[in-house]
Scaffold this motif. Structure first.
Motif, PDB file in Angstrom:
ATOM      1  N   UNK A  14     -24.446 -12.971 -15.417  1.00  0.00           N
ATOM      2  CA  UNK A  14     -23.296 -12.677 -16.266  1.00  0.00           C
ATOM      3  C   UNK A  14     -23.584 -13.146 -17.682  1.00  0.00           C
ATOM      4  N   UNK A  15     -22.928 -12.490 -18.626  1.00  0.00           N
ATOM      5  CA  UNK A  15     -22.991 -12.898 -20.017  1.00  0.00           C
ATOM      6  C   UNK A  15     -21.592 -13.104 -20.553  1.00  0.00           C
ATOM      7  N   UNK A  16     -21.411 -14.153 -21.346  1.00  0.00           N
ATOM      8  CA  UNK A  16     -20.108 -14.444 -21.934  1.00  0.00           C
ATOM      9  C   UNK A  16     -20.260 -14.587 -23.437  1.00  0.00           C
ATOM     10  N   UNK A  17     -19.459 -13.840 -24.176  1.00  0.00           N
ATOM     11  CA  UNK A  17     -19.390 -14.009 -25.616  1.00  0.00           C
ATOM     12  C   UNK A  17     -18.101 -14.767 -25.899  1.00  0.00           C
ATOM     13  N   UNK A  18     -18.227 -16.057 -26.134  1.00  0.00           N
ATOM     14  CA  UNK A  18     -17.066 -16.904 -26.372  1.00  0.00           C
ATOM     15  C   UNK A  18     -16.628 -16.746 -27.829  1.00  0.00           C
ATOM     16  N   UNK A  72     -22.046 -26.327  -9.234  1.00  0.00           N
ATOM     17  CA  UNK A  72     -23.318 -25.589  -9.228  1.00  0.00           C
ATOM     18  C   UNK A  72     -24.424 -26.343  -9.960  1.00  0.00           C
ATOM     19  N   UNK A  73     -24.061 -27.411 -10.687  1.00  0.00           N
ATOM     20  CA  UNK A  73     -25.020 -28.237 -11.437  1.00  0.00           C
ATOM     21  C   UNK A  73     -25.947 -27.381 -12.306  1.00  0.00           C
ATOM     22  N   UNK A  74     -25.391 -26.599 -13.212  1.00  0.00           N
ATOM     23  CA  UNK A  74     -26.248 -25.765 -14.054  1.00  0.00           C
ATOM     24  C   UNK A  74     -27.092 -26.611 -15.004  1.00  0.00           C
ATOM     25  N   UNK A  75     -28.283 -26.155 -15.270  1.00  0.00           N
ATOM     26  CA  UNK A  75     -29.152 -26.787 -16.267  1.00  0.00           C
ATOM     27  C   UNK A  75     -29.014 -25.987 -17.554  1.00  0.00           C
ATOM     28  N   UNK A  76     -28.597 -26.646 -18.618  1.00  0.00           N
ATOM     29  CA  UNK A  76     -28.302 -25.962 -19.865  1.00  0.00           C
ATOM     30  C   UNK A  76     -29.513 -25.928 -20.795  1.00  0.00           C
ATOM     31  N   UNK A  77     -29.725 -24.779 -21.397  1.00  0.00           N
ATOM     32  CA  UNK A  77     -30.838 -24.565 -22.320  1.00  0.00           C
ATOM     33  C   UNK A  77     -30.360 -23.656 -23.449  1.00  0.00           C
ATOM     34  N   UNK A  84     -27.145 -21.110 -18.975  1.00  0.00           N
ATOM     35  CA  UNK A  84     -26.803 -21.948 -17.825  1.00  0.00           C
ATOM     36  C   UNK A  84     -27.663 -21.484 -16.659  1.00  0.00           C
ATOM     37  N   UNK A  85     -28.719 -22.220 -16.392  1.00  0.00           N
ATOM     38  CA  UNK A  85     -29.691 -21.846 -15.363  1.00  0.00           C
ATOM     39  C   UNK A  85     -29.213 -22.370 -14.012  1.00  0.00           C
ATOM     40  N   UNK A  86     -28.964 -21.454 -13.084  1.00  0.00           N
ATOM     41  CA  UNK A  86     -28.471 -21.805 -11.753  1.00  0.00           C
ATOM     42  C   UNK A  86     -29.574 -21.773 -10.709  1.00  0.00           C
ATOM     43  N   UNK A  87     -30.813 -21.809 -11.153  1.00  0.00           N
ATOM     44  CA  UNK A  87     -31.930 -21.803 -10.219  1.00  0.00           C
ATOM     45  C   UNK A  87     -32.062 -20.471  -9.504  1.00  0.00           C
ATOM     46  N   UNK A  88     -32.158 -20.510  -8.194  1.00  0.00           N
ATOM     47  CA  UNK A  88     -32.334 -19.301  -7.404  1.00  0.00           C
ATOM     48  C   UNK A  88     -31.140 -18.363  -7.495  1.00  0.00           C
ATOM     49  N   UNK A  89     -30.011 -18.854  -7.951  1.00  0.00           N
ATOM     50  CA  UNK A  89     -28.810 -18.019  -8.064  1.00  0.00           C
ATOM     51  C   UNK A  89     -28.764 -17.231  -9.380  1.00  0.00           C
TER      52      UNK A  89
END
Length: 219
Positions: free
Chosen positions: A192-196, A133-138, A153-158
Motif C-alpha cells: 500500500x501507499x499513503x500520501x499523508x 507488526x513491528x515495522x522497520x522504518x526507512x 515501513x518494511x514489514x518483512x515477508x509481508x
C-alpha cells in the motif's frame, strides 16, 4: 532543554565539557534536518573533527533529541542512496534551533514542508514501537534524486507500505508519482501507499495508493 544539552556536552577526545562546540554541531544538524547529508557535511559545518561529531551524535541520539531514518535497500532496485535521513526529534525544538516561528514557517513553503515532515516522521517512529507488526522504518531515494519516498515501513515477508508527506490539502495523483513508481518497480511486495496530507478528506489516487489526512494518525 537546549541549555541542558549544552551543559552536558563533552568532546570526543574526552577533554571535558564544550557547550560551544556541541551547540554548533546541534545547529548544523537542525539546519540539515529532514535531509540526507553525510557526516562530513555536519562536522565541517560545525568546525569539528569526525571523532567529536560521532561522540555528539551518540549523545544527542541517546537523549532522544535527534533521530535517523536509515536508507532502504533492495536487490530489485539499483543505485539507491545509502545515507540516513536526519531529523530533530521535536518540531518545537527544530523551530527554535533554526529560528523559525509560526509566522515565518507559514510564509515559507520549504520550512512548512520540513516542519510537517519532521512532525509526521516522529509520530510514525513513536507508533512503530507499539505497532504489533513491528515495522522497520526507512527512507528511499535514488542517487540521481529522481525518486524519493519519505518513509518506508518494511514489514518483512509481508511486504512494505510506502508513505509520502505533503504540505498540501488536496493532493492529486501526480503528487503520488514516487509512490506509483515504487509500486510498479516492486509489484506485489508493495502492499500500500499513503500520501499523508494536511486536508480533511481521504480518497483514492491510484492502484493501492490513497490520499490520507495526517490527522488520521490519531483516529
Amino acid at each position: 532543554m537546549i541549555e541542558q544539552l549544552l551543559t552536558h556536552g563533552r568532546t570526543g577526545s574526552g577533554n571535558g565539557r564544550d557547550p560551544v562546540r556541541l551547540g554548533a554541531f546541534f545547529a548544523a544538524y537542525a539546519l540539515n534536518s529532514v535531509r540526507i547529508v553525510n557526516d562530513a557535511t555536519l562536522y565541517e559545518a560545525a568546525g569539528l573533527d569526525r571523532r567529536t561529531s560521532r561522540s555528539y551524535t551518540r549523545l544527542l541520539t541517546d537523549l532522544g533529541v535527534i533521530a535517523e531514518l536509515p536508507a532502504w535497500s533492495s536487490n530489485r532496485l539499483k543505485r539507491l542512496a545509502r545515507g540516513p535521513k536526519r531529523y530533530i526529534a521535536d518540531t518545537g525544538l527544530w523551530g527554535a534551533a533554526v529560528g523559525a516561528d509560526v509566522e515565518l514557517v507559514m510564509s515559507d513553503g520549504d520550512l512548512l514542508g520540513r516542519m510537517i515532515d519532521t512532525f509526521v516522521a516522529n509520530q510514525l517512529r513513536a507508533e512503530a514501537v507499539v505497532d504489533p507488526t513491528r515495522p522497520r522504518l526507512h527512507h528511499l531515494r535514488d542517487r540521481d534524486g529522481r525518486h524519493e519516498v519519505d518513509v518506508i515501513a518494511d514489514l518483512g515477508a509481508r511486504g512494505l507500505i510506502a508513505i509520502e508527506i505533503k504540505a498540501d490539502s488536496a493532493p492529486k495523483p501526480a503528487d503520488a508519482r514516487h509512490l506509483a513508481w515504487l509500486r510498479d518497480e516492486l509489484g506485489q511486495q508493495f502492499k500500500a501507499g499513503a500520501l499523508l496530507h494536511t486536508g480533511p478528506a481521504r480518497y483514492h489516487l491510484s492502484d493501492r495508493i490513497e490520499a490520507i489526512p495526517i490527522c488520521s494518525l490519531w483516529s
